[in-house]
Each structure stands twice: as structure tokens, then as C-alpha cells.
Design a protein around this motif. Structure first.
Motif, PDB file in Angstrom:
ATOM      1  N   ARG A   1      52.983  11.131  78.121  1.00  0.00           N
ATOM      2  CA  ARG A   1      51.710  11.407  77.433  1.00  0.00           C
ATOM      3  C   ARG A   1      50.812  12.291  78.290  1.00  0.00           C
ATOM      4  NH1 ARG A   1      48.932   6.181  76.381  1.00  0.00           N
ATOM      5  NH2 ARG A   1      47.296   7.522  75.568  1.00  0.00           N
TER       6      ARG A   1
ATOM      7  N   ARG B   1      49.472  16.181  77.424  1.00  0.00           N
ATOM      8  CA  ARG B   1      48.034  16.501  77.397  1.00  0.00           C
ATOM      9  C   ARG B   1      47.686  17.605  78.397  1.00  0.00           C
ATOM     10  NH1 ARG B   1      44.451  11.034  76.854  1.00  0.00           N
ATOM     11  NH2 ARG B   1      45.533  10.140  75.074  1.00  0.00           N
TER      12      ARG B   1
ATOM     13  N   ASP C   1      41.133  14.291  84.743  1.00  0.00           N
ATOM     14  CA  ASP C   1      39.951  13.423  84.649  1.00  0.00           C
ATOM     15  C   ASP C   1      39.814  12.839  83.248  1.00  0.00           C
ATOM     16  OD1 ASP C   1      39.362  13.981  87.300  1.00  0.00           O
ATOM     17  OD2 ASP C   1      37.721  15.380  86.830  1.00  0.00           O
ATOM     18  N   ARG C   2      40.013  13.677  82.228  1.00  0.00           N
ATOM     19  CA  ARG C   2      39.896  13.229  80.834  1.00  0.00           C
ATOM     20  C   ARG C   2      40.986  12.196  80.518  1.00  0.00           C
ATOM     21  NH1 ARG C   2      38.794  17.804  78.934  1.00  0.00           N
ATOM     22  NH2 ARG C   2      40.912  18.574  78.720  1.00  0.00           N
ATOM     23  N   ALA C   3      42.192  12.452  80.953  1.00  0.00           N
ATOM     24  CA  ALA C   3      43.287  11.512  80.704  1.00  0.00           C
ATOM     25  C   ALA C   3      43.020  10.184  81.402  1.00  0.00           C
ATOM     26  CB  ALA C   3      44.612  12.112  81.180  1.00  0.00           C
ATOM     27  N   GLU C   4      42.474  10.257  82.591  1.00  0.00           N
ATOM     28  CA  GLU C   4      42.145   9.041  83.337  1.00  0.00           C
ATOM     29  C   GLU C   4      41.113   8.209  82.574  1.00  0.00           C
ATOM     30  OE1 GLU C   4      41.536   8.116  88.019  1.00  0.00           O
ATOM     31  OE2 GLU C   4      40.365   9.790  87.197  1.00  0.00           O
ATOM     32  N   ALA C   5      40.123   8.872  81.993  1.00  0.00           N
ATOM     33  CA  ALA C   5      39.079   8.182  81.238  1.00  0.00           C
ATOM     34  C   ALA C   5      39.570   7.677  79.880  1.00  0.00           C
ATOM     35  CB  ALA C   5      37.884   9.116  81.036  1.00  0.00           C
ATOM     36  N   GLU C   6      40.669   8.255  79.394  1.00  0.00           N
ATOM     37  CA  GLU C   6      41.173   7.903  78.059  1.00  0.00           C
ATOM     38  C   GLU C   6      42.389   6.986  78.111  1.00  0.00           C
ATOM     39  OE1 GLU C   6      41.794  11.676  76.155  1.00  0.00           O
ATOM     40  OE2 GLU C   6      39.644  12.051  75.955  1.00  0.00           O
ATOM     41  N   GLY C   7      42.492   6.185  79.140  1.00  0.00           N
ATOM     42  CA  GLY C   7      43.524   5.161  79.159  1.00  0.00           C
ATOM     43  C   GLY C   7      44.756   5.439  79.994  1.00  0.00           C
TER      44      GLY C   7
END
Length: 143
Positions: free
Chosen positions: A14, A18, A120-126
């Protein structure tokens, strides 16, 4: 029932999807595809700025016909040129041009920013466990 390894692998897949999408979108403003940018990166750090076509294919994870098409696009844009191997006339090199070096350099900041933002976005989105594991593996000198 899934295992920890399976969950982690699904997270890696995933995350990869992304990040690749974000990078490809960001590089479009420089007139480059992601494989083209990566080819220019490999060529720019190679001795004499050249790699045999087969070496470039291996570095990019592409088959011979795909790398031939990719190098053709780079040549058409003036970013690389082909050269015959002096020792083995059957060998063909892809050589980065000054224009190719300039395009790669111009796109590098965009690539790095898009990569950091996507992680960073992936980290924040689970996907924090996967991103954290990847970032924890970087050498201390880059921290």
C-alpha cells in the motif's frame, strides 16, 4: 487469519503504491516519468555517466525491451545518447547528456519533497508502522 508478516507486507505494498503515485505526479511538472527520473539518477552517478543498457535495465527492474523504449524517450528529449562499447561492438551504452544532468538536478528537490510528503501522509493515514520501520533503518549520518 492474517499474520504480522502478512499485515506488514500489505502495508508495504500500500505504501509503495501511494508513494509511487505521488512521485510520478510530482515529476510530471519536470516532463519526466518516474522510470525516466530514476534512469537519469543511475546514469548521473555512474562512471563517465554511462551504463550498458542491460545494467540500466537491472537497476530499474525492467526488461530489455522496456529499457530500450525508455532510453528512446530520453534520447528523443535530448537527455541521453547511445554509444557503442569500444571493446564489444555489440554492447550499447546509454550516456547522460548535460541537458539530462540539468533536468535531473532540477527535478531532484521536487522528488525529495514529494517523497517526504507522501511518507508523512501515509504515516498519518494508518501506515505508521511501515513508515516508522523504514525511516528507522536510515544511517545515523542522515538523521
Amino acid at each position: 487469519m492474517t499474520t504480522f508478516d502478512d499485515d506488514m507486507w500489505v502495508g508495504v505494498v500500500r505504501l509503495h503504491a501511494r508513494v509511487e503515485h505521488a512521485l510520478a505526479t510530482a515529476l510530471q511538472r519536470h516532463g519526466l516519468g518516474l522510470s525516466e527520473y530514476r534512469a537519469l539518477c543511475h546514469l548521473s552517478t555512474a562512471g563517465k555517466g554511462e551504463l550498458r543498457m542491460q545494467e540500466l535495465a537491472e537497476l530499474l527492474g525492467l526488461n530489455q525491451s522496456s529499457v530500450t523504449r525508455l532510453v528512446g524517450r530520453l534520447e528523443q528529449a535530448g537527455l541521453t545518447r547511445r554509444d557503442l562499447c569500444a571493446d564489444d561492438r555489440r554492447g550499447v551504452y546509454s550516456v547522460i547528456t548535460e541537458e539530462g544532468r540539468a533536468r535531473k538536478a532540477g527535478a531532484s528537490d521536487t522528488y525529495e519533497a514529494a517523497l517526504t510528503q507522501a511518507l508523512d501522509r501515509a504515516e498519518a493515514e494508518g501506515l505508521a508502522p511501515v513508515v516508522t520501520a523504514l525511516r528507522a533503518s536510515r544511517p545515523a549520518a542522515t538523521l
